[in-house]
Motif scaffolding. Structure first.
Motif, PDB file in Angstrom:
ATOM      1  N   MET A 121       0.858  -1.172   0.000  1.00  0.00           N
ATOM      2  CA  MET A 121       0.000   0.000   0.000  1.00  0.00           C
ATOM      3  C   MET A 121       0.905   1.236   0.000  1.00  0.00           C
ATOM      4  O   MET A 121       2.045   1.174   0.456  1.00  0.00           O
ATOM      5  CB  MET A 121      -0.915   0.030   1.247  1.00  0.00           C
ATOM      6  CG  MET A 121      -1.834  -1.159   1.397  1.00  0.00           C
ATOM      7  SD  MET A 121      -2.704  -1.174   3.015  1.00  0.00           S
ATOM      8  CE  MET A 121      -3.773   0.268   2.845  1.00  0.00           C
ATOM      9  N   LYS A 122       0.373   2.349  -0.511  1.00  0.00           N
ATOM     10  CA  LYS A 122       1.129   3.608  -0.468  1.00  0.00           C
ATOM     11  C   LYS A 122       0.151   4.764  -0.610  1.00  0.00           C
ATOM     12  O   LYS A 122      -0.965   4.595  -1.116  1.00  0.00           O
ATOM     13  CB  LYS A 122       2.191   3.652  -1.571  1.00  0.00           C
ATOM     14  CG  LYS A 122       1.678   3.514  -2.990  1.00  0.00           C
ATOM     15  CD  LYS A 122       2.857   3.400  -3.964  1.00  0.00           C
ATOM     16  CE  LYS A 122       2.397   3.381  -5.421  1.00  0.00           C
ATOM     17  NZ  LYS A 122       1.482   2.251  -5.731  1.00  0.00           N
ATOM     18  N   ASN A 123       0.562   5.944  -0.161  1.00  0.00           N
ATOM     19  CA  ASN A 123      -0.316   7.110  -0.283  1.00  0.00           C
ATOM     20  C   ASN A 123       0.045   7.911  -1.533  1.00  0.00           C
ATOM     21  O   ASN A 123       0.969   7.560  -2.282  1.00  0.00           O
ATOM     22  CB  ASN A 123      -0.277   7.974   0.980  1.00  0.00           C
ATOM     23  CG  ASN A 123       1.103   8.568   1.255  1.00  0.00           C
ATOM     24  OD1 ASN A 123       2.028   8.435   0.460  1.00  0.00           O
ATOM     25  ND2 ASN A 123       1.235   9.232   2.386  1.00  0.00           N
ATOM     26  N   GLN A 124      -0.677   9.000  -1.759  1.00  0.00           N
ATOM     27  CA  GLN A 124      -0.486   9.783  -2.984  1.00  0.00           C
ATOM     28  C   GLN A 124       0.899  10.410  -3.042  1.00  0.00           C
ATOM     29  O   GLN A 124       1.515  10.487  -4.109  1.00  0.00           O
ATOM     30  CB  GLN A 124      -1.560  10.866  -3.082  1.00  0.00           C
ATOM     31  CG  GLN A 124      -2.963  10.315  -3.338  1.00  0.00           C
ATOM     32  CD  GLN A 124      -4.002  11.412  -3.506  1.00  0.00           C
ATOM     33  OE1 GLN A 124      -3.734  12.574  -3.218  1.00  0.00           O
ATOM     34  NE2 GLN A 124      -5.187  11.035  -3.956  1.00  0.00           N
ATOM     35  N   ALA A 125       1.397  10.843  -1.892  1.00  0.00           N
ATOM     36  CA  ALA A 125       2.722  11.458  -1.868  1.00  0.00           C
ATOM     37  C   ALA A 125       3.797  10.437  -2.227  1.00  0.00           C
ATOM     38  O   ALA A 125       4.795  10.771  -2.874  1.00  0.00           O
ATOM     39  CB  ALA A 125       2.998  12.061  -0.493  1.00  0.00           C
ATOM     40  N   ALA A 126       3.601   9.185  -1.832  1.00  0.00           N
ATOM     41  CA  ALA A 126       4.553   8.133  -2.195  1.00  0.00           C
ATOM     42  C   ALA A 126       4.512   7.879  -3.695  1.00  0.00           C
ATOM     43  O   ALA A 126       5.555   7.643  -4.329  1.00  0.00           O
ATOM     44  CB  ALA A 126       4.251   6.856  -1.427  1.00  0.00           C
ATOM     45  N   ASP A 127       3.308   7.904  -4.281  1.00  0.00           N
ATOM     46  CA  ASP A 127       3.194   7.777  -5.739  1.00  0.00           C
ATOM     47  C   ASP A 127       4.005   8.869  -6.428  1.00  0.00           C
ATOM     48  O   ASP A 127       4.720   8.613  -7.404  1.00  0.00           O
ATOM     49  CB  ASP A 127       1.723   7.882  -6.170  1.00  0.00           C
ATOM     50  CG  ASP A 127       0.990   6.554  -6.065  1.00  0.00           C
ATOM     51  OD1 ASP A 127       1.626   5.508  -6.305  1.00  0.00           O
ATOM     52  OD2 ASP A 127      -0.205   6.561  -5.746  1.00  0.00           O
ATOM     53  N   LEU A 128       3.886  10.081  -5.894  1.00  0.00           N
ATOM     54  CA  LEU A 128       4.626  11.209  -6.458  1.00  0.00           C
ATOM     55  C   LEU A 128       6.132  10.982  -6.336  1.00  0.00           C
ATOM     56  O   LEU A 128       6.875  11.160  -7.310  1.00  0.00           O
ATOM     57  CB  LEU A 128       4.222  12.498  -5.739  1.00  0.00           C
ATOM     58  CG  LEU A 128       5.086  13.738  -6.020  1.00  0.00           C
ATOM     59  CD1 LEU A 128       4.994  14.136  -7.488  1.00  0.00           C
ATOM     60  CD2 LEU A 128       4.674  14.889  -5.113  1.00  0.00           C
ATOM     61  N   MET A 129       6.585  10.575  -5.165  1.00  0.00           N
ATOM     62  CA  MET A 129       8.015  10.390  -4.934  1.00  0.00           C
ATOM     63  C   MET A 129       8.586   9.314  -5.847  1.00  0.00           C
ATOM     64  O   MET A 129       9.668   9.483  -6.439  1.00  0.00           O
ATOM     65  CB  MET A 129       8.270  10.036  -3.470  1.00  0.00           C
ATOM     66  CG  MET A 129       9.740   9.843  -3.122  1.00  0.00           C
ATOM     67  SD  MET A 129      10.020   9.398  -1.389  1.00  0.00           S
ATOM     68  CE  MET A 129       9.342   7.718  -1.369  1.00  0.00           C
ATOM     69  N   LEU A 130       7.869   8.190  -5.967  1.00  0.00           N
ATOM     70  CA  LEU A 130       8.379   7.080  -6.777  1.00  0.00           C
ATOM     71  C   LEU A 130       8.342   7.373  -8.269  1.00  0.00           C
ATOM     72  O   LEU A 130       9.059   6.731  -9.041  1.00  0.00           O
ATOM     73  CB  LEU A 130       7.568   5.810  -6.477  1.00  0.00           C
ATOM     74  CG  LEU A 130       7.694   5.256  -5.056  1.00  0.00           C
ATOM     75  CD1 LEU A 130       6.810   4.028  -4.887  1.00  0.00           C
ATOM     76  CD2 LEU A 130       9.144   4.914  -4.718  1.00  0.00           C
ATOM     77  N   SER A 131       7.521   8.322  -8.663  1.00  0.00           N
ATOM     78  CA  SER A 131       7.410   8.642 -10.093  1.00  0.00           C
ATOM     79  C   SER A 131       8.262   9.845 -10.487  1.00  0.00           C
ATOM     80  O   SER A 131       8.232  10.264 -11.650  1.00  0.00           O
ATOM     81  CB  SER A 131       5.946   8.907 -10.467  1.00  0.00           C
ATOM     82  OG  SER A 131       5.454  10.045  -9.777  1.00  0.00           O
ATOM     83  N   LEU A 132       9.031  10.397  -9.543  1.00  0.00           N
ATOM     84  CA  LEU A 132       9.857  11.562  -9.871  1.00  0.00           C
ATOM     85  C   LEU A 132      10.876  11.238 -10.961  1.00  0.00           C
ATOM     86  O   LEU A 132      11.223  12.090 -11.770  1.00  0.00           O
ATOM     87  CB  LEU A 132      10.585  12.060  -8.615  1.00  0.00           C
ATOM     88  CG  LEU A 132       9.738  12.801  -7.573  1.00  0.00           C
ATOM     89  CD1 LEU A 132      10.576  13.098  -6.333  1.00  0.00           C
ATOM     90  CD2 LEU A 132       9.175  14.089  -8.158  1.00  0.00           C
ATOM     91  N   GLY A 133      11.371   9.986 -10.969  1.00  0.00           N
ATOM     92  CA  GLY A 133      12.376   9.603 -11.952  1.00  0.00           C
ATOM     93  C   GLY A 133      11.806   9.195 -13.289  1.00  0.00           C
ATOM     94  O   GLY A 133      12.555   8.816 -14.199  1.00  0.00           O
TER      95      GLY A 133
END
Length: 270
Positions: A121-133
């Motif tokens: 599971m992950k929150n929206q901010a984690a989605d953002l962090m993991l997609s930065l690259g």
């Protein structure tokens, strides 16, 4: 320590766990509130443990629930702890609690991982962090995983994953690899998987942290196309798990190490 050990007798499995925890027979006897002689007799097979004694010794040695089942089976008892999927009705309170924790941690990243570091599971901010690259699905393909699940450890150390964006790799990587090794100790299933991931990290640089100017935590420094972020993480677990899945879940919550990083995530949320 895996289910393969169930075929062994209790004394050998019990002795391995005591040695792994670096406890003397006296240390364990005091922790479990039993006599040192009884611990010795259990290890030599002169005494047979009751089901309650296996549980008491497991608690004293802080044996994970999955491996407590192994100890119970080795002693001739049925497994005591079940392993449930997060989407099962019985796990709804756990799932709801995790969802609330992730939601409340927004706009900062938070991720739930299992014992293999698979993201559950992950929150929206984690989605953002993991997609930065870049696109996370494309990154998954680049690191050679056929699974739909994201493996946070693999994504972190793989040269085609997040690793190129970790600007303080020489400082952060050795400590992260130590953490992977430490968490894999005692479980060959995890150790085998982590060994392949650790190998991808390559030779680890020597790290000499100077006490002067040292922060209370080691930040994870990210530099993505000129965007510089500094984060540190806190790992949480359930305090009184009675299910193997719950016992093995961990919540990694990320916090800003500087005001610029805090402002970035707040602005993205807004």
């Amino acid at each position: 320590m895996t289910s393969a050990m169930a075929a062994q007798n209790f004394p050998s499995v019990f002795r391995e766990w005591r040695a792994f925890r670096k406890l003397s027979q006296l240390d364990l006897a005091l922790a479990a509130d039993v006599s040192q002689r009884h611990v010795s007799w259990l290890e030599t097979g002169r005494s047979q443990p009751s089901r309650e004694m296996v549980v008491r010794l497991s608690e004293a040695m802080q044996v994970p629930l999955r491996e407590r089942n192994v100890l119970l089976q080795a002693a001739g008892f049925a497994p005591m702890y079940r392993e449930s999927d997060l989407d099962e009705p019985a796990m709804k309170p756990v799932y709801d609690a995790l969802s609330q924790m992730l939601k409340h941690h927004d706009p900062l990243p938070a991720i739930v991982v299992d014992r293999f570091w698979n993201v559950k599971m992950k929150n929206q901010a984690a989605d953002l962090m993991l997609s930065l690259g870049g696109d996370i699905e494309a990154m998954q393909a680049s690191i050679g995983t056929n699974s739909d699940e994201i493996n946070l450890a693999l994504l972190t150390v793989h040269p085609e994953g997040m690793r190129p964006f970790i600007s303080n790799w020489d400082q952060a990587a050795p400590l992260f690899i130590q953490r992977l090794k430490r968490e894999a100790d005692g479980d060959p299933d995890i150790r085998d998987r982590m060994a392949a991931i650790i190998e991808l990290a390559g030779p680890m640089p020597d790290i000499a942290l100077q006490a002067e100017g040292l922060l209370p935590v080691l930040p994870l420094e990210l530099n993505v196309n000129g965007l510089e972020l500094s984060l540190f993480s806190v790992m949480s677990t359930f305090g009184t798990p009675m299910d193997i899945t719950t016992d093995e879940l961990r919540i990694e919550s990320f916090y800003p190490a500087d005001t610029a990083t805090e402002a970035f995530f707040k602005s993205m949320s807004a």
